[in-house]
Design a protein around this motif. Structure first.
Motif, PDB file in Angstrom:
ATOM      1  N   ARG A 139      77.224  26.515   0.949  1.00 37.21           N
ATOM      2  CA  ARG A 139      75.933  26.979   1.423  1.00 37.21           C
ATOM      3  C   ARG A 139      75.205  25.823   2.083  1.00 37.21           C
ATOM      4  O   ARG A 139      75.341  24.676   1.687  1.00 37.21           O
ATOM      5  CB  ARG A 139      75.079  27.508   0.270  1.00 37.21           C
ATOM      6  N   ALA A 140      74.379  26.196   3.055  1.00 41.40           N
ATOM      7  CA  ALA A 140      73.507  25.186   3.645  1.00 41.40           C
ATOM      8  C   ALA A 140      72.485  24.756   2.601  1.00 41.40           C
ATOM      9  O   ALA A 140      72.096  25.540   1.743  1.00 41.40           O
ATOM     10  CB  ALA A 140      72.813  25.762   4.870  1.00 41.40           C
ATOM     11  N   ALA A 141      72.070  23.507   2.676  1.00 45.38           N
ATOM     12  CA  ALA A 141      71.072  23.020   1.738  1.00 45.38           C
ATOM     13  C   ALA A 141      69.784  23.814   1.909  1.00 45.38           C
ATOM     14  O   ALA A 141      69.349  24.077   3.035  1.00 45.38           O
ATOM     15  CB  ALA A 141      70.812  21.538   1.976  1.00 45.38           C
ATOM     16  N   PRO A 142      69.155  24.230   0.805  1.00 46.21           N
ATOM     17  CA  PRO A 142      67.919  24.992   0.925  1.00 46.21           C
ATOM     18  C   PRO A 142      66.788  24.137   1.491  1.00 46.21           C
ATOM     19  O   PRO A 142      66.755  22.911   1.308  1.00 46.21           O
ATOM     20  CB  PRO A 142      67.615  25.402  -0.517  1.00 46.21           C
ATOM     21  N   GLU A 143      65.882  24.783   2.188  1.00 44.52           N
ATOM     22  CA  GLU A 143      64.711  24.095   2.729  1.00 44.52           C
ATOM     23  C   GLU A 143      63.722  23.754   1.618  1.00 44.52           C
ATOM     24  O   GLU A 143      63.043  22.732   1.652  1.00 44.52           O
ATOM     25  CB  GLU A 143      64.054  24.989   3.783  1.00 44.52           C
ATOM     26  N   PHE A 144      63.656  24.641   0.620  1.00 45.25           N
ATOM     27  CA  PHE A 144      62.727  24.448  -0.493  1.00 45.25           C
ATOM     28  C   PHE A 144      63.484  24.627  -1.806  1.00 45.25           C
ATOM     29  O   PHE A 144      64.055  25.690  -2.065  1.00 45.25           O
ATOM     30  CB  PHE A 144      61.571  25.455  -0.421  1.00 45.25           C
ATOM     31  N   SER A 145      63.511  23.591  -2.636  1.00 41.16           N
ATOM     32  CA  SER A 145      64.144  23.658  -3.956  1.00 41.16           C
ATOM     33  C   SER A 145      63.055  23.555  -5.020  1.00 41.16           C
ATOM     34  O   SER A 145      62.294  22.583  -5.046  1.00 41.16           O
ATOM     35  CB  SER A 145      65.145  22.515  -4.133  1.00 41.16           C
ATOM     36  N   LEU A 146      62.990  24.562  -5.887  1.00 42.87           N
ATOM     37  CA  LEU A 146      61.939  24.632  -6.892  1.00 42.87           C
ATOM     38  C   LEU A 146      62.553  24.798  -8.285  1.00 42.87           C
ATOM     39  O   LEU A 146      63.674  25.281  -8.424  1.00 42.87           O
ATOM     40  CB  LEU A 146      60.997  25.811  -6.614  1.00 42.87           C
ATOM     41  N   LYS A 147      61.812  24.398  -9.283  1.00 42.70           N
ATOM     42  CA  LYS A 147      62.208  24.589 -10.674  1.00 42.70           C
ATOM     43  C   LYS A 147      61.267  25.603 -11.314  1.00 42.70           C
ATOM     44  O   LYS A 147      60.046  25.486 -11.198  1.00 42.70           O
ATOM     45  CB  LYS A 147      62.135  23.286 -11.461  1.00 42.70           C
ATOM     46  N   TYR A 148      61.853  26.591 -12.004  1.00 42.77           N
ATOM     47  CA  TYR A 148      61.078  27.551 -12.778  1.00 42.77           C
ATOM     48  C   TYR A 148      61.487  27.423 -14.242  1.00 42.77           C
ATOM     49  O   TYR A 148      62.675  27.419 -14.570  1.00 42.77           O
ATOM     50  CB  TYR A 148      61.337  28.984 -12.296  1.00 42.77           C
ATOM     51  N   ALA A 149      60.515  27.332 -15.137  1.00 38.06           N
ATOM     52  CA  ALA A 149      60.792  27.141 -16.561  1.00 38.06           C
ATOM     53  C   ALA A 149      60.073  28.202 -17.389  1.00 38.06           C
ATOM     54  O   ALA A 149      59.030  28.727 -16.992  1.00 38.06           O
ATOM     55  CB  ALA A 149      60.345  25.751 -17.005  1.00 38.06           C
ATOM     56  N   THR A 178      65.146  35.123   1.720  1.00 35.35           N
ATOM     57  CA  THR A 178      64.718  34.006   2.565  1.00 35.35           C
ATOM     58  C   THR A 178      65.899  33.396   3.326  1.00 35.35           C
ATOM     59  O   THR A 178      65.748  32.347   3.959  1.00 35.35           O
ATOM     60  CB  THR A 178      64.045  32.900   1.719  1.00 35.35           C
ATOM     61  N   GLY A 179      67.041  34.041   3.266  1.00 36.14           N
ATOM     62  CA  GLY A 179      68.213  33.524   3.956  1.00 36.14           C
ATOM     63  C   GLY A 179      68.671  32.182   3.442  1.00 36.14           C
ATOM     64  O   GLY A 179      69.222  31.369   4.196  1.00 36.14           O
ATOM     65  N   GLY A 180      68.445  31.935   2.147  1.00 35.70           N
ATOM     66  CA  GLY A 180      68.864  30.670   1.546  1.00 35.70           C
ATOM     67  C   GLY A 180      67.876  29.533   1.729  1.00 35.70           C
ATOM     68  O   GLY A 180      68.138  28.411   1.286  1.00 35.70           O
ATOM     69  N   ARG A 181      66.729  29.813   2.344  1.00 37.41           N
ATOM     70  CA  ARG A 181      65.733  28.742   2.543  1.00 37.41           C
ATOM     71  C   ARG A 181      65.130  28.276   1.224  1.00 37.41           C
ATOM     72  O   ARG A 181      64.698  27.123   1.107  1.00 37.41           O
ATOM     73  CB  ARG A 181      64.612  29.228   3.464  1.00 37.41           C
ATOM     74  N   VAL A 182      65.071  29.195   0.250  1.00 39.35           N
ATOM     75  CA  VAL A 182      64.433  28.878  -1.029  1.00 39.35           C
ATOM     76  C   VAL A 182      65.456  29.006  -2.161  1.00 39.35           C
ATOM     77  O   VAL A 182      66.100  30.038  -2.297  1.00 39.35           O
ATOM     78  CB  VAL A 182      63.250  29.824  -1.309  1.00 39.35           C
ATOM     79  N   ASP A 183      65.599  27.953  -2.942  1.00 39.07           N
ATOM     80  CA  ASP A 183      66.465  27.976  -4.117  1.00 39.07           C
ATOM     81  C   ASP A 183      65.615  27.621  -5.328  1.00 39.07           C
ATOM     82  O   ASP A 183      65.020  26.539  -5.385  1.00 39.07           O
ATOM     83  CB  ASP A 183      67.610  26.968  -3.976  1.00 39.07           C
ATOM     84  N   ILE A 184      65.527  28.555  -6.277  1.00 42.96           N
ATOM     85  CA  ILE A 184      64.719  28.343  -7.475  1.00 42.96           C
ATOM     86  C   ILE A 184      65.645  28.295  -8.683  1.00 42.96           C
ATOM     87  O   ILE A 184      66.270  29.284  -9.033  1.00 42.96           O
ATOM     88  CB  ILE A 184      63.667  29.452  -7.643  1.00 42.96           C
ATOM     89  N   GLN A 185      65.749  27.139  -9.281  1.00 37.92           N
ATOM     90  CA  GLN A 185      66.567  26.975 -10.473  1.00 37.92           C
ATOM     91  C   GLN A 185      65.784  27.426 -11.702  1.00 37.92           C
ATOM     92  O   GLN A 185      64.575  27.183 -11.807  1.00 37.92           O
ATOM     93  CB  GLN A 185      66.979  25.517 -10.642  1.00 37.92           C
ATOM     94  N   VAL A 186      66.476  28.074 -12.627  1.00 38.08           N
ATOM     95  CA  VAL A 186      65.846  28.648 -13.810  1.00 38.08           C
ATOM     96  C   VAL A 186      66.194  27.817 -15.040  1.00 38.08           C
ATOM     97  O   VAL A 186      67.375  27.544 -15.300  1.00 38.08           O
ATOM     98  CB  VAL A 186      66.293  30.112 -14.005  1.00 38.08           C
ATOM     99  N   PHE A 187      65.175  27.440 -15.798  1.00 34.01           N
ATOM    100  CA  PHE A 187      65.347  26.655 -17.022  1.00 34.01           C
ATOM    101  C   PHE A 187      64.678  27.411 -18.169  1.00 34.01           C
ATOM    102  O   PHE A 187      63.481  27.227 -18.427  1.00 34.01           O
ATOM    103  CB  PHE A 187      64.729  25.267 -16.864  1.00 34.01           C
ATOM    104  N   PRO A 188      65.428  28.283 -18.864  1.00 30.02           N
ATOM    105  CA  PRO A 188      64.829  29.081 -19.948  1.00 30.02           C
ATOM    106  C   PRO A 188      64.797  28.335 -21.275  1.00 30.02           C
ATOM    107  O   PRO A 188      65.282  27.204 -21.394  1.00 30.02           O
ATOM    108  CB  PRO A 188      65.779  30.273 -20.023  1.00 30.02           C
ATOM    109  N   ASN A 189      64.182  28.991 -22.264  1.00 34.34           N
ATOM    110  CA  ASN A 189      64.336  28.597 -23.670  1.00 34.34           C
ATOM    111  C   ASN A 189      63.899  27.162 -23.958  1.00 34.34           C
ATOM    112  O   ASN A 189      64.549  26.433 -24.700  1.00 34.34           O
ATOM    113  CB  ASN A 189      65.793  28.806 -24.098  1.00 34.34           C
TER     114      ASN A 189
END
Length: 337
Positions: A27-37, A61-72
């Motif tokens: 995948r192309a590198a996302p334009e915006f990488s965010l963390k969600y907890a 967003t066509g891969g522009r935004v990647d939000i990683q999920v950190f639960p628990n």
């Protein structure tokens, strides 16, 4: 395990894999990488629906935004993660309004003890004037917040010693509460000995008898396996609790308008799905938990409400929240103080 629980496990496993790591897909590198907890177990509907939403956001967003999920509580305790959100170390976070109240006092008003009689009253208030008022107060604290609050459920009281039948049963009772002034104040009004303990330490605190009981919605009691270290569950319905979906303002405002719209749309839609999930889960959880050994009883809430009124609890909190907030609350639930 209920059908929904099994579905949650499967969905969380699939969705988490899709969101957190797919190294074999170029995948192309996302334009915006965010963390969600969050502080919810992987199998809880909040985490399951959030993971689904993050994948939809990536796709739309066509891969522009990647939000990683950190639960628990992977990134720390609730209070730690709130600090990280404010500093920008994480960009997105779901948090109970009752814990957010350590920063934004009115955020805890939905948790007023024995105020909400049912879900119809909750959603009318939180999707209406009361929710709008709380969101405005959150935004004054330099955080952004999504429109729809997620369901954490009505809270029930579990113990290892005895069922809670009347307010007298709470006198001297060692109970874990989240780090929130409203919780501590309410149980002190009942004569309990509340201890503020972050959720990731609750199981061990119950297991080692640091406290004799705790209070949480049935979905949390089930997914966190608290039935393994508790014997009784009293359906007190003493508070309704929800999760606000919060964003670090700098990070949120840095996103283009079209991206913010896609994120907000999917997060709010996921919140409504999560509400339905919790409702379906609650319909089967009591039976499931009873089969695991929890002994249930249903106290009369009127006696508890009367005790809080006579102890001056409602008058105290009316003074803390102010007349405007209190009048909006009472418009939804009726006269308290």
């Amino acid at each position: 395990m209920s059908p929904l629980s099994r579905r949650a496990v499967l969905m969380s496993g699939v969705a988490t894999g899709a969101t957190l790591a797919t190294p074999w897909i170029a995948r192309a590198a996302p334009e915006f990488s965010l963390k969600y907890a969050n502080n919810s177990p992987v199998t809880h509907p909040l985490t399951v629906r959030a993971v689904e939403a993050m994948e939809r956001i990536r796709q739309e967003t066509g891969g522009r935004v990647d939000i990683q999920v950190f639960p628990n509580n992977q990134l720390g305790s609730d209070t730690d993660m709130l600090s990280q959100l404010r500093s920008g170390a994480i960009e997105l976070f779901t948090l109970s309004g009752l814990i957010l109240s350590t920063l934004v006092l009115p955020a805890s008003i939905n948790g007023m003890g024995f105020a909400f009689p049912n879900y119809d009253t909750v959603w009318k208030a939180m999707d209406g004037d009361l929710g709008a008022y709380v969101r405005a107060q959150i935004e004054k604290a330099n955080l952004d917040v999504m429109e729809k609050i997620w369901d954490n459920g009505f809270r029930q009281t579990t113990t290892s010693t005895k069922p809670i039948v009347s307010p007298d049963d709470l006198r001297g009772f060692k109970i874990r509460v989240p780090p929130s002034p409203l919780w501590t104040s309410m149980f002190e009004a009942f004569g309990s000995s509340p201890a503020s303990i972050n959720f990731n330490e609750v199981y061990s605190a119950l297991q080692t008898k640091i406290v004799d009981g705790q209070e949480n919605p049935l979905a949390i009691i089930a997914t966190a396996k608290l039935y393994e270290v508790q014997k009784y569950c009293s359906l007190t319905n003493h508070m309704w609790d929800g999760f606000w979906f919060l964003a670090n303002r700098r990070a949120w405002q840095a996103l283009p308008d079209d991206v913010r719209a896609i994120v907000a749309k999917n997060v709010n839609a996921a919140a409504l799905k999560e509400r339905d999930d919790v409702a379906k889960l609650n319909a089967t959880l009591q039976q499931d938990l009873a089969a695991k050994g929890l002994v249930f009883n249903q106290p009369d809430p009127a006696a508890f409400r009367d005790k809080l009124r006579s102890a001056g609890f409602y008058t105290q909190w009316k003074g803390k929240y102010g007349d405007e907030a209190w009048s909006i609350l009472e418009k939804s639930v009726g006269k308290l103080a």
